[in-house]
Design an enzyme around this catalytic site. Structure first.
Site, PDB file in Angstrom:
ATOM      1  N   ARG A  43       0.808  -1.216   0.000  1.00 41.44           N
ATOM      2  CA  ARG A  43       0.000   0.000   0.000  1.00 41.44           C
ATOM      3  C   ARG A  43       0.848   1.276   0.000  1.00 41.44           C
ATOM      4  O   ARG A  43       0.460   2.276   0.587  1.00 41.44           O
ATOM      5  CB  ARG A  43      -0.953   0.034   1.211  1.00 41.44           C
ATOM      6  CG  ARG A  43      -2.013  -1.030   1.196  1.00 41.44           C
ATOM      7  CD  ARG A  43      -3.143  -0.631   0.256  1.00 41.44           C
ATOM      8  NE  ARG A  43      -4.194  -1.626   0.240  1.00 41.44           N
ATOM      9  CZ  ARG A  43      -5.268  -1.593   1.016  1.00 41.44           C
ATOM     10  NH1 ARG A  43      -5.442  -0.618   1.846  1.00 41.44           N
ATOM     11  NH2 ARG A  43      -6.173  -2.541   0.915  1.00 41.44           N
TER      12      ARG A  43
ATOM     13  N   ASP B  53      -6.695  -3.109  -7.397  1.00 39.22           N
ATOM     14  CA  ASP B  53      -7.280  -3.669  -6.176  1.00 39.22           C
ATOM     15  C   ASP B  53      -7.613  -5.132  -6.415  1.00 39.22           C
ATOM     16  O   ASP B  53      -7.797  -5.546  -7.569  1.00 39.22           O
ATOM     17  CB  ASP B  53      -8.538  -2.898  -5.757  1.00 39.22           C
ATOM     18  CG  ASP B  53      -8.924  -3.240  -4.322  1.00 39.22           C
ATOM     19  OD1 ASP B  53      -8.364  -2.644  -3.399  1.00 39.22           O
ATOM     20  OD2 ASP B  53      -9.767  -4.137  -4.134  1.00 39.22           O
TER      21      ASP B  53
ATOM     22  N   ARG C  31      -6.531  11.731  -6.961  1.00 36.24           N
ATOM     23  CA  ARG C  31      -7.751  10.935  -6.836  1.00 36.24           C
ATOM     24  C   ARG C  31      -8.998  11.766  -6.534  1.00 36.24           C
ATOM     25  O   ARG C  31     -10.112  11.228  -6.578  1.00 36.24           O
ATOM     26  CB  ARG C  31      -7.560   9.897  -5.713  1.00 36.24           C
ATOM     27  CG  ARG C  31      -6.879   8.584  -6.092  1.00 36.24           C
ATOM     28  CD  ARG C  31      -7.804   7.667  -6.902  1.00 36.24           C
ATOM     29  NE  ARG C  31      -9.162   7.653  -6.384  1.00 36.24           N
ATOM     30  CZ  ARG C  31      -9.560   7.021  -5.300  1.00 36.24           C
ATOM     31  NH1 ARG C  31      -8.723   6.273  -4.639  1.00 36.24           N
ATOM     32  NH2 ARG C  31     -10.799   7.091  -4.889  1.00 36.24           N
TER      33      ARG C  31
ATOM     34  N   ARG D  85      -3.303   6.690   0.249  1.00 33.42           N
ATOM     35  CA  ARG D  85      -3.716   7.920   0.925  1.00 33.42           C
ATOM     36  C   ARG D  85      -2.654   8.592   1.787  1.00 33.42           C
ATOM     37  O   ARG D  85      -2.814   9.740   2.175  1.00 33.42           O
ATOM     38  CB  ARG D  85      -4.974   7.659   1.758  1.00 33.42           C
ATOM     39  CG  ARG D  85      -6.220   7.658   0.911  1.00 33.42           C
ATOM     40  CD  ARG D  85      -7.413   7.161   1.693  1.00 33.42           C
ATOM     41  NE  ARG D  85      -7.212   5.769   2.073  1.00 33.42           N
ATOM     42  CZ  ARG D  85      -8.115   5.029   2.710  1.00 33.42           C
ATOM     43  NH1 ARG D  85      -9.260   5.558   3.063  1.00 33.42           N
ATOM     44  NH2 ARG D  85      -7.877   3.768   2.994  1.00 33.42           N
TER      45      ARG D  85
ATOM     46  N   TYR E 235     -14.989 -11.519   0.938  1.00 31.86           N
ATOM     47  CA  TYR E 235     -15.755 -10.332   0.509  1.00 31.86           C
ATOM     48  C   TYR E 235     -17.040 -10.735  -0.205  1.00 31.86           C
ATOM     49  O   TYR E 235     -18.103 -10.147   0.011  1.00 31.86           O
ATOM     50  CB  TYR E 235     -14.898  -9.440  -0.409  1.00 31.86           C
ATOM     51  CG  TYR E 235     -13.874  -8.647   0.368  1.00 31.86           C
ATOM     52  CD1 TYR E 235     -14.256  -7.598   1.193  1.00 31.86           C
ATOM     53  CD2 TYR E 235     -12.525  -8.964   0.302  1.00 31.86           C
ATOM     54  CE1 TYR E 235     -13.326  -6.889   1.929  1.00 31.86           C
ATOM     55  CE2 TYR E 235     -11.577  -8.255   1.027  1.00 31.86           C
ATOM     56  CZ  TYR E 235     -11.988  -7.210   1.843  1.00 31.86           C
ATOM     57  OH  TYR E 235     -11.066  -6.519   2.572  1.00 31.86           O
TER      58      TYR E 235
HETATM   59  O1  CP3 Z   1       0.268   0.299  -3.104  1.00 33.73           O
HETATM   60  C1  CP3 Z   1      -0.247  -0.828  -3.209  1.00 33.73           C
HETATM   61  O2  CP3 Z   1      -0.070  -1.734  -2.384  1.00 33.73           O
HETATM   62  C2  CP3 Z   1      -1.041  -1.146  -4.474  1.00 33.73           C
HETATM   63  C3  CP3 Z   1      -2.415  -0.975  -4.404  1.00 33.73           C
HETATM   64  C4  CP3 Z   1      -3.357  -1.877  -3.639  1.00 33.73           C
HETATM   65  C5  CP3 Z   1      -4.654  -1.407  -3.301  1.00 33.73           C
HETATM   66  N1  CP3 Z   1      -5.372  -2.456  -2.803  1.00 33.73           N
HETATM   67  C6  CP3 Z   1      -5.130  -0.039  -3.543  1.00 33.73           C
HETATM   68  C7  CP3 Z   1      -6.234   0.472  -2.710  1.00 33.73           C
HETATM   69  C8  CP3 Z   1      -3.287  -3.217  -3.246  1.00 33.73           C
HETATM   70  C9  CP3 Z   1      -2.114  -4.182  -3.332  1.00 33.73           C
HETATM   71  C10 CP3 Z   1      -4.566  -3.567  -2.720  1.00 33.73           C
HETATM   72  C11 CP3 Z   1      -4.914  -4.924  -2.273  1.00 33.73           C
HETATM   73  C12 CP3 Z   1      -6.083  -5.108  -1.402  1.00 33.73           C
HETATM   74  N2  CP3 Z   1      -7.327  -4.544  -1.502  1.00 33.73           N
HETATM   75  C13 CP3 Z   1      -6.108  -6.041  -0.337  1.00 33.73           C
HETATM   76  C14 CP3 Z   1      -4.960  -6.921   0.060  1.00 33.73           C
HETATM   77  C15 CP3 Z   1      -3.936  -6.158   0.798  1.00 33.73           C
HETATM   78  C16 CP3 Z   1      -4.246  -5.862   2.243  1.00 33.73           C
HETATM   79  O3  CP3 Z   1      -4.170  -4.674   2.583  1.00 33.73           O
HETATM   80  O4  CP3 Z   1      -4.492  -6.790   2.986  1.00 33.73           O
HETATM   81  C17 CP3 Z   1      -7.384  -5.975   0.252  1.00 33.73           C
HETATM   82  C18 CP3 Z   1      -7.869  -6.767   1.443  1.00 33.73           C
HETATM   83  C19 CP3 Z   1      -8.147  -5.036  -0.511  1.00 33.73           C
HETATM   84  C20 CP3 Z   1      -9.571  -4.635  -0.314  1.00 33.73           C
HETATM   85  C21 CP3 Z   1      -9.648  -3.183  -0.041  1.00 33.73           C
HETATM   86  N3  CP3 Z   1      -9.618  -2.222  -1.022  1.00 33.73           N
HETATM   87  C22 CP3 Z   1      -9.642  -2.507   1.207  1.00 33.73           C
HETATM   88  C23 CP3 Z   1      -9.675  -3.180   2.559  1.00 33.73           C
HETATM   89  C24 CP3 Z   1      -9.621  -1.129   0.944  1.00 33.73           C
HETATM   90  C25 CP3 Z   1      -9.507   0.025   1.919  1.00 33.73           C
HETATM   91  C26 CP3 Z   1     -10.800   0.679   2.213  1.00 33.73           C
HETATM   92  C27 CP3 Z   1     -10.555   2.030   2.859  1.00 33.73           C
HETATM   93  O5  CP3 Z   1     -10.953   3.045   2.234  1.00 33.73           O
HETATM   94  O6  CP3 Z   1      -9.967   2.083   3.950  1.00 33.73           O
HETATM   95  C28 CP3 Z   1      -9.616  -0.969  -0.461  1.00 33.73           C
HETATM   96  C29 CP3 Z   1      -9.555   0.301  -1.205  1.00 33.73           C
HETATM   97  C30 CP3 Z   1      -8.191   0.653  -1.675  1.00 33.73           C
HETATM   98  N4  CP3 Z   1      -7.400  -0.180  -2.403  1.00 33.73           N
HETATM   99  C31 CP3 Z   1      -7.542   1.892  -1.502  1.00 33.73           C
HETATM  100  C32 CP3 Z   1      -6.307   1.793  -2.164  1.00 33.73           C
HETATM  101  C33 CP3 Z   1      -5.252   2.852  -2.330  1.00 33.73           C
HETATM  102  C34 CP3 Z   1      -8.094   3.109  -0.790  1.00 33.73           C
HETATM  103  C35 CP3 Z   1      -9.093   3.745  -1.686  1.00 33.73           C
HETATM  104  C36 CP3 Z   1      -8.947   5.237  -1.762  1.00 33.73           C
HETATM  105  O7  CP3 Z   1      -7.831   5.768  -1.772  1.00 33.73           O
HETATM  106  O8  CP3 Z   1     -10.012   5.851  -1.897  1.00 33.73           O
END
Ligand code: CP3
Length: 344
Positions: A27, A76, A40, A31, A151
């Site tokens: 990640r 994602d 974004r 953010r 999910y």
């Molecule tokens: O930088 C990186 O690692 C690459 C991008 C990445 C994202 N999601 C971007 C993202 C990766 C590798 C993921 C994988 C992901 N997504 C996982 C596995 C990794 C982990 O953290 O365990 C999981 C469980 C998800 C599902 C998911 N998507 C979650 C739990 C969330 C967060 C929700 C929140 O807003 O707190 C997302 C959304 C997400 N995916 C964001 C990002 C940058 C945030 C969205 C935003 O910026 O509006």
């Protein structure tokens, strides 16, 4: 395509000697970076993932700012599900939300295989990103069948995974059909990224730590093994990561990993003992450590490096993703410290 094979990251994945311990952060694109939030603004997460120019720019942001040794594609784990037509959204501050949770055999029908045209935007984003990155390797990724299933069955994020486990224990035939379909989709998603130029892949089984080893082996491992085996012929390192998986490390290695991702609960030398020979390890600074004053961050970072010093193949990372409130300057200082302390 630029040659990344001699990069410290790929050398460490292959357990070869490195000039310094490579480091990247799960990640890292997200953010915690003001330039990410600016880019974004007003664009929903899944729309951003479908826009190659944005994907390239967001993927590159942490590489420029922190000097990390690898980039991870901005995407994602639910992107391939959206691409085959599952009605879902990513809600800010919540995560993936599924309109019609899957809890019956009829529900499985929506999970058709992912075909290359479904991944066209991702492939284009990968090709452009790789061209921009030059010598820095790009990591592609997918969600593992169990984490995706959680999910889909719960309908959104869950602490206890109750409905998922009820289905797993209560209807094993349906469960194995569900995970089998997800394994095919995840494998295809990884292949699309590697064929477009990603030079390593990470399989995120973020929630696998909710299972005992016995149940992991019975209900999950064969499907994660299918995903990892489906890209074995491509010759790229395969990283397998989960949270709270101290008891599952050996099983996760057995599933076909070249690198096992370790969360912060198990020190790396102990993780190496559990994983056994043949795998590199990735990890494992507690992401919350970044909120402590710098001397404490430094001490904890040095401790991770010390515990990893005896391994053939250590990739420094956090034990889970960067938290949104993390000060990005602290991440950049950690990168410098890791490079400095581990220089050989
Ligand atoms: O930088 C990186 O690692 C690459 C991008 C990445 C994202 N999601 C971007 C993202 C990766 C590798 C993921 C994988 C992901 N997504 C996982 C596995 C990794 C982990 O953290 O365990 C999981 C469980 C998800 C599902 C998911 N998507 C979650 C739990 C969330 C967060 C929700 C929140 O807003 O707190 C997302 C959304 C997400 N995916 C964001 C990002 C940058 C945030 C969205 C935003 O910026 O509006």
């Amino acid at each position: 395509m630029p040659d990344t094979s001699a990069s410290p990251f790929l050398r460490a994945c292959r357990r070869e000697p490195v000039p310094h311990t490579p480091v990247w952060f799960m990640r890292q694109a997200g953010r915690s970076l003001p330039e990410y939030r600016a880019l974004r603004a007003g664009i929903p997460m899944l729309a951003a993932c479908r826009t190659p120019d944005l994907v390239v720019e967001i993927t590159l942001q942490p590489v420029r700012r922190h000097g990390v040794d690898a980039a991870i594609l901005f995407s994602d784990i639910v992107v391939p599900l959206k691409a085959i037509g599952v009605d879902l959204d990513i809600k800010p501050g919540v995560g993936p939300v599924i309109a019609q949770p899957i809890r019956s055999r009829e529900g499985l029908e929506v999970l058709r295989p992912l075909e290359p045209p479904d991944g066209a935007a991702v492939a284009e984003a990968v090709r452009s990103t790789v061209a921009e990155l030059g010598a820095t390797p790009l990591i592609g990724f997918a969600g593992a069948p169990f984490t995706l299933a959680s999910y889909l069955v719960e309908g959104g994020p869950s602490r206890g995974h109750e409905r998922t486990k009820a289905l797993m224990y209560g209807d094993p035939d349906l469960w194995h059909d569900l995970l089998g379909r997800l394994a095919v989709i995840a494998g295809a998603f990884l292949r699309i990224q590697v064929e477009a130029g990603a030079c390593a892949v990470q399989l995120f089984d973020s929630w696998a730590g909710a299972l005992s080893e016995v149940d992991y082996r019975r209900y999950v491992l064969p499907h994660s093994a299918t995903v990892l085996a489906s890209v074995a012929d491509l010759g790229v390192p395969r990283i397998h990561f989960g949270v709270g998986t101290g008891e599952l490390l050996a099983a996760m290695a057995e599933a076909g990993a070249d690198v096992v991702g370790v969360d912060f609960r198990v020190p790396l030398d102990e993780a190496a003992r559990r994983v056994g020979p043949g795998c590199a390890l990735q990890g494992n600074l507690d992401p919350a450590v970044t909120f402590a004053p710098w001397p404490a961050v430094e001490e904890q970072t040095r401790q991770v490096l010390d515990r990893g010093a005896g391994l053939a193949g250590h990739i420094f990372n956090l034990g889970h993703g960067v938290l949104p409130e993390t000060d990005p300057d602290v991440l950049a200082r950690i990168v410098d410290l890791v490079h400095e302390v581990s220089a050989r």
